[in-house]
Design an enzyme around this catalytic site. Structure first.
Site, short mmCIF file in Angstrom:
data_model
loop_
_atom_site.label_atom_id
_atom_site.label_comp_id
_atom_site.label_asym_id
_atom_site.label_seq_id
_atom_site.Cartn_x
_atom_site.Cartn_y
_atom_site.Cartn_z
CB THR A 3 12.26 3.18 6.01
OG1 THR A 3 11.54 2.79 7.18
CG2 THR A 3 13.63 3.70 6.39
CB THR A 53 13.38 -6.48 -10.43
OG1 THR A 53 14.51 -6.48 -11.31
CG2 THR A 53 12.22 -7.19 -11.08
CB CYS A 107 13.17 -2.82 23.92
SG CYS A 107 11.60 -2.35 24.60
C1 LIG Z 1 5.69 2.39 9.80
C2 LIG Z 1 6.10 3.80 9.60
C3 LIG Z 1 7.22 4.15 8.84
C4 LIG Z 1 8.13 3.11 8.23
O1 LIG Z 1 7.51 2.41 7.18
P1 LIG Z 1 8.16 1.01 6.71
O2 LIG Z 1 7.36 0.62 5.51
O3 LIG Z 1 7.98 0.08 7.85
O4 LIG Z 1 9.57 1.28 6.39
C5 LIG Z 1 7.53 5.48 8.70
N1 LIG Z 1 6.77 6.43 9.23
C6 LIG Z 1 5.67 6.15 9.97
C7 LIG Z 1 4.87 7.25 10.53
C8 LIG Z 1 5.31 4.83 10.18
O5 LIG Z 1 4.23 4.55 10.93
#
Ligand SMILES: *Cc1c(COP(=O)(O)O)cnc(C)c1O
Length: 390
Positions: free
Chosen positions: A70, A234, A321
């Site tokens: 993310t 870090t 949900c």
């Molecule tokens: C899981 C996922 C994310 C988010 O990654 P995180 O490491 O959980 O923040 C973003 N894009 C796609 C397509 C994902 O499958």
């Protein structure tokens, strides 16, 4: 347990955990410190960077470690917007991960103009539409490599070429694609690419952003000078080391995806042929080898997940949900899937540790579960195959 939810997260591979443990037990120093105690920590970071770069054919300096996928997505969009502040238009797609959708909505509130490109019924993207949507003030196009809900793969090389020809930055969320399809940033020509460790058998809470050499970069997190000043905070060294190890495993075992594809196809074909009124969401061929999104007509998806869960089978629906109410998946909605069918859809996502036994177990119980949820006994199910979509 029969875990068929690998697009949500994956198990940490035993090899990955082994690689990480020394960085908790012995090499727990701070990579930014100067003392000799920290040398192995720096080395661990260095090696992991090489391994991640290797997975996508990048140069190690082009890899910035982050706190999750993310953050990688948010950072890419943030950074691209700083390149030319007069450009206030962003293009993304209507089927992106909520990381992009929510950031897009936030940027709209700040006065940016965001276009969410529509998709076809099979989840594919209309290339002409992209060309037509790009404007002189478009700062960035962000399109995912592979969709987490349907597995549908976008033609990233073509999308990147269009952006290049129009002088627009291009970011791709390759979080689901990594380790499942070959990624070569050199040949594809993207400016930014996101990765996440926990989708490739490494721990949660680690991500990476590829930033093409020569692209001006503006950090998202400000503070210490970690990651050459590109991401303060870090480093999660053990996590990063595990991430590197997982990347190496993905690179070294390319056959693993062929096995996955075989198992997935076996599962999907059996469901579609043995259970009436079922159909696939998303195109058949341009798709990740592990993902199968199936609509079970006249079945309440959430109720089905509960029944599966009671049998020890973990799957998922793309529905959001929010306590009390169920909203259909925005991905399926964008594909034009009616609400009723979207809410009857289940995603099965296989992984390295999925076995034929898991699939047999699922196939053994699924017809009865579906029949129960349709208010039928299995013997009463009509043998017709309405709405199949091959
Ligand atoms: C899981 C996922 C994310 C988010 O990654 P995180 O490491 O959980 O923040 C973003 N894009 C796609 C397509 C994902 O499958």
């Amino acid at each position: 347990m029969h875990y068929l939810d690998n697009n949500a997260t994956t198990q940490v591979a035993p090899e990955v955990l082994e690689a990480m443990l020394p960085f908790y037990r012995e090499h727990w120093g701070n990579a930014s410190s100067a003392h000799a105690f920290c040398r192995p920590v720096k080395e661990g970071l260095h090696n992991a960077r090489n391994q991640i770069a290797g997975l996508i054919n990048a140069q190690p300096e082009e890899i910035v470690f982050t706190g999750c996928g993310t953050e990688s997505n948010n950072t890419a969009i943030h950074s691209a917007l700083q390149r030319d502040p007069s450009r206030k238009h962003i293009i993304t797609t209507s089927v992106e991960h909520s990381a992009n959708i929510k950031q897009g909505q936030f940027l709209q509130r700040l006065g940016y103009d965001v276009t969410y490109l529509p998709v076809e019924e099979d989840g594919s993207i209309d290339m002409c539409m992209l060309s037509e949507t790009i404007r002189p003030d478009t700062a960035l196009v962000s399109a995912m490599w592979a969709n987490n809900e349907t597995g549908v793969i976008f033609p990233i090389e073509e999308l990147a070429a269009i952006c290049r020809s129009k002088g627009v930055s291009f970011h791709t969320d390759a979080i689901q694609a990594a380790g499942k399809v070959p990624i070569d940033v050199q040949s594809v020509g993207v400016d930014y690419l996101s990765l996440s460790a926990h989708k490739i058998y490494a721990p949660k809470g680690v991500g990476a952003l590829y930033v093409k050499k020569g692209i001006p970069f503006t950090p998202y997190l400000l503070g210490g000078s970690q990651e050459s000043g590109r991401r303060a905070g870090t480093e999660n060294i053990a996590g990063i080391v595990g991430f590197g190890r997982a990347a190496l495993m993905a690179l070294e075992d390319r056959s693993r995806n062929e096995n996955l594809r075989e198992l997935r196809d076996q599962m999907e074909n059996s469901i579609l042929s043995q259970i009436p009124q079922t159909s696939r969401n998303g195109c058949k061929s341009q798709r990740l080898p592990n993902t199968s999104n199936i609509a079970f007509d006249r079945v309440e998806g959430e109720a089905m997940l509960l029944k599966l869960d009671r049998l020890g089978i973990s799957a998922s629906s793309g529905s959001a949900c929010t306590t009390g109410s169920v909203r259909p998946s925005h991905v399926l909605t964008a594909m034009g899937v009616p609400n009723r069918r979207a809410l009857a859809s289940i995603r099965f996502s296989l992984g390295l540790y999925s076995s034929e036994k898991d699939i047999q177990y699922l196939l053994k119980h699924l017809p009865r579960i579906v029949a129960e949820l349709r208010g039928q006994t299995p013997l009463q199910t009509a043998p017709e195959k309405a709405g199949r979509n091959h």
